[in-house]
Design an enzyme around this catalytic site. Structure first.
Site, PDB file in Angstrom:
ATOM      1  N   CYS A  89      28.127  52.462   9.118  1.00  0.00           N
ATOM      2  CA  CYS A  89      27.063  51.923  10.179  1.00  0.00           C
ATOM      3  C   CYS A  89      25.925  52.213   9.254  1.00  0.00           C
ATOM      4  O   CYS A  89      24.738  53.577   9.590  1.00  0.00           O
ATOM      5  CB  CYS A  89      27.296  52.788  10.762  1.00  0.00           C
ATOM      6  SG  CYS A  89      28.645  52.383  12.245  1.00  0.00           S
ATOM      7  N   GLN A 300      39.793  37.984  13.322  1.00  0.00           N
ATOM      8  CA  GLN A 300      38.460  38.184  13.323  1.00  0.00           C
ATOM      9  C   GLN A 300      38.324  40.040  14.183  1.00  0.00           C
ATOM     10  O   GLN A 300      39.244  39.968  14.814  1.00  0.00           O
ATOM     11  CB  GLN A 300      37.660  37.825  14.882  1.00  0.00           C
ATOM     12  CG  GLN A 300      37.176  36.321  13.758  1.00  0.00           C
ATOM     13  CD  GLN A 300      36.236  35.921  12.803  1.00  0.00           C
ATOM     14  OE1 GLN A 300      35.565  37.234  12.248  1.00  0.00           O
ATOM     15  NE2 GLN A 300      35.889  34.980  12.252  1.00  0.00           N
ATOM     16  N   TYR A 329      38.179  25.817   5.773  1.00  0.00           N
ATOM     17  CA  TYR A 329      38.050  27.567   5.561  1.00  0.00           C
ATOM     18  C   TYR A 329      38.574  27.363   7.335  1.00  0.00           C
ATOM     19  O   TYR A 329      37.558  28.591   8.031  1.00  0.00           O
ATOM     20  CB  TYR A 329      36.339  27.712   5.483  1.00  0.00           C
ATOM     21  CG  TYR A 329      35.848  27.205   4.723  1.00  0.00           C
ATOM     22  CD1 TYR A 329      36.087  27.571   3.169  1.00  0.00           C
ATOM     23  CD2 TYR A 329      35.104  26.111   4.840  1.00  0.00           C
ATOM     24  CE1 TYR A 329      35.035  27.160   2.478  1.00  0.00           C
ATOM     25  CE2 TYR A 329      34.154  25.982   3.698  1.00  0.00           C
ATOM     26  CZ  TYR A 329      34.932  25.902   2.214  1.00  0.00           C
ATOM     27  OH  TYR A 329      33.826  25.421   1.249  1.00  0.00           O
ATOM     28  N   ASP A 407      32.998  27.840   7.544  1.00  0.00           N
ATOM     29  CA  ASP A 407      32.737  28.895   8.557  1.00  0.00           C
ATOM     30  C   ASP A 407      33.518  29.540   6.986  1.00  0.00           C
ATOM     31  O   ASP A 407      34.594  29.946   6.478  1.00  0.00           O
ATOM     32  CB  ASP A 407      34.047  29.295   9.825  1.00  0.00           C
ATOM     33  CG  ASP A 407      33.465  30.353   9.862  1.00  0.00           C
ATOM     34  OD1 ASP A 407      32.703  31.135   9.595  1.00  0.00           O
ATOM     35  OD2 ASP A 407      34.303  31.262  10.756  1.00  0.00           O
ATOM     36  N   CYS A 434      28.654  34.406   8.211  1.00  0.00           N
ATOM     37  CA  CYS A 434      28.612  35.442   7.425  1.00  0.00           C
ATOM     38  C   CYS A 434      27.659  35.962   6.750  1.00  0.00           C
ATOM     39  O   CYS A 434      27.095  37.121   6.405  1.00  0.00           O
ATOM     40  CB  CYS A 434      29.354  36.310   7.336  1.00  0.00           C
ATOM     41  SG  CYS A 434      30.274  35.314   5.551  1.00  0.00           S
TER      42      CYS A 434
END
Ligand code: SAH
Length: 479
Positions: A89, A300, A329, A407, A434
């Site tokens: 994180c 996902q 994709y 994608d 992404c």
């Protein structure tokens, strides 16, 4: 004066005071000293910090925080004690609203700098493309449905699990990750106490000996089904029935398996699955569509946000029931199946054969018949269809679809793929990305070839990390 200033040269080990004025692509703090940019891990925009220079390059350097002199107003107390050591994180110390602004700006900056687009500012001023505010989460914790915990042995011979310290393979013991499902902690307790009691050795990366390497856990957010898969350096788990007995006491336990990985490698999973109890997969739903997920399936990891991301892609596709759509994709067909509910026909392309097997199976269990999947590279399958022209198999609607959805992975689309998209002349292109840097590059190409950007919607799929996903609607200028 200016001559004198140049004499101050920043060097390794030097300590100095710095105001953090910006955030880098991974969420690291950026400050300037003596005209040189310094990247400071874990520093937050607005902090005044004393730092020590760790490494200097010609025009920039890396520094670490020694002391926070005046904390940023965006700084919050991170929930996780380990967030600096873990590195999973990067921006947990940043207020969530500010995290979202950071991500929005990242998309905006890439569109400007890499795409060369005119983009409106966050306050709506200026001319150009509007980047919508990021769709965030109401509760940005415990959102991941998949976790892979490494198992090892500490200096005193105790079995430990936790996470690898940033850039290393040293396990820092911690069973409570604030991004993972809350059930993970209980599962890890059971596995570790079972291993201790029955003297099951953890795998040792340096010697290649020992048995248990990782614990993979998947949790179906809508079905509450749980999968536990032990990755082992072997094909048998002694006393497996005892582990099964304890794990099956947890409500929702659906699948317990072994994954065989006997290779001395960093790759977590091997190819073979051995069933210990229950089925080899769990079931979950996104947007009313059912998916069967095995230990090896791609799926996902943030189902709540995936529904919003793909919902946006579906909205942008503007389907009325008459359209033909290519989904490039396509992975396990998540977007394809979403689209198929509103389109006449969907064609999916994906490079990984088992993902296509999953996609076909998912279509079947949902009774969706208007989709067809092809294995191969998007940049090869699509041109092949187009260049062969109309044959018995290739129909006019395949060569000139109404909508093309892409994608791609982080590296974006291959130029051959984009070139063919342009030749096929779909009225709309929906780009799910992404990585907003490669997105900006690909949008630039499409805009030079007759398309224009209509809508840009970032979605926060990975709160507390530097990542951001973006959906873009483009349409043909001559339509
Ligand atoms: N839409 C998918 C996920 C896309 S992730 C889903 O919802 O499941 C990107 C996918 O592109 C991965 O499945 C990856 O295997 C695939 N991929 C990577 N390179 C490719 C290429 N050149 N052609 C086709 N697919 C590719």
């Amino acid at each position: 004066m200016s001559g004198k200033r140049k004499d101050i040269r920043l060097q390794k080990d030097m300590e100095l005071e710095l105001t953090i004025e910006d955030m880098g692509v991974d969420g690291e703090g950026i400050g300037k000293a003596e005209g040189v940019t310094l990247f400071v891990k874990d520093a937050v925009l607005g902090d005044v910090v004393r730092v020590k220079i760790m490494k200097m390059k010609k025009n920039y350097g890396y520094a670490r925080i020694m002391e926070i002199l005046d904390p940023s107003p965006y700084r919050v107390e991170p929930k996780c004690t380990y967030h600096r050591q873990c590195g999973g994180c990067q921006i947990q110390a940043v207020d969530y609203a500010q995290q979202l602004r950071f991500k929005e700006n990242k998309v905006r900056n890439n569109l400007k700098r890499i795409g060369g687009f005119a983009v409106k500012e966050a306050d709506g001023s200026g001319e150009g493309i509007t980047v919508n505010p990021v769709i965030g989460m109401d509760e940005p914790y415990f959102y991941r449905n998949k976790a892979q915990f490494p198992i090892g042995t500490d200096k005193n011979g105790n079995i430990v699990t936790g996470f690898y310290a940033s850039r290393s393979h040293n396990i820092i013991p911690n069973r409570k990750c604030y991004l993972g499902a809350e059930i993970n902690e209980k599962i890890l307790d059971i596995v570790i106490s079972f291993m201790k009691e029955y003297h099951i050795p953890a795998y040792d990366e340096t010697t290649g000996k020992g048995l248990v390497r990782h614990v993979l856990i998947r949790f179906g957010f809508t079905t509450k089904e749980i999968m536990v898969c032990l990755v082992v350096n072997g094909r048998k788990l002694p006393h497996a029935e005892k582990l099964v007995e304890r794990l099956t006491e947890l409500e929702g336990m659906t699948s317990i398996t072994l994954n065989v990985n006997e290779k001395n490698t960093n790759v977590i999973l091997g190819e073979e699955i051995i069933s210990l109890w229950g089925q080899d997969y769990i079931t979950d739903y996104i947007g009313g569509i059912k998916y069967q997920i095995s230990p090896l399936s791609f799926y996902q990891v943030n189902p709540v946000q995936t529904e919003k991301l793909y919902g946006t892609a579906l909205e942008y596709a503007g389907l009325t029931g008459k359209e033909t759509v290519w989904d490039l994709y396509c992975g396990i067909g998540t977007i394809s199946l979403f689209l198929a509910q509103k389109a006449k026909q969907v064609y999916g392309v994906e490079i990984v054969p088992p993902a296509i097997e999953d996609a076909k199976n998912n279509a079947k269990i949902n009774g969706i018949e208007n989709v067809e999947f092809f294995v191969g590279k998007a940049e090869e399958v699509l041109p092949e269809f187009y260049e062969k022209g109309m044959t018995e198999k290739n129909r006019e609607d395949m060569l000139h679809p109404d909508v093309i959805v892409v994608d791609p992975p982080r590296k974006g689309c291959d130029e051959k793929c984009l070139e063919t998209i342009v030749k096929m002349k779909p009225e709309r292109v929906v780009y799910v990305s992404c990585d907003s840097a490669t997105l900006a590059r690909d949008l630039k190409y499409l805009c030079e070839q007759g398309y224009e950007v209509k809508k840009v919607q970032p979605v926060d799929m990975f709160p507390h990390t530097g990542h951001v996903e973006t959906v873009v609607l483009m349409s043909r200028k001559d339509k």
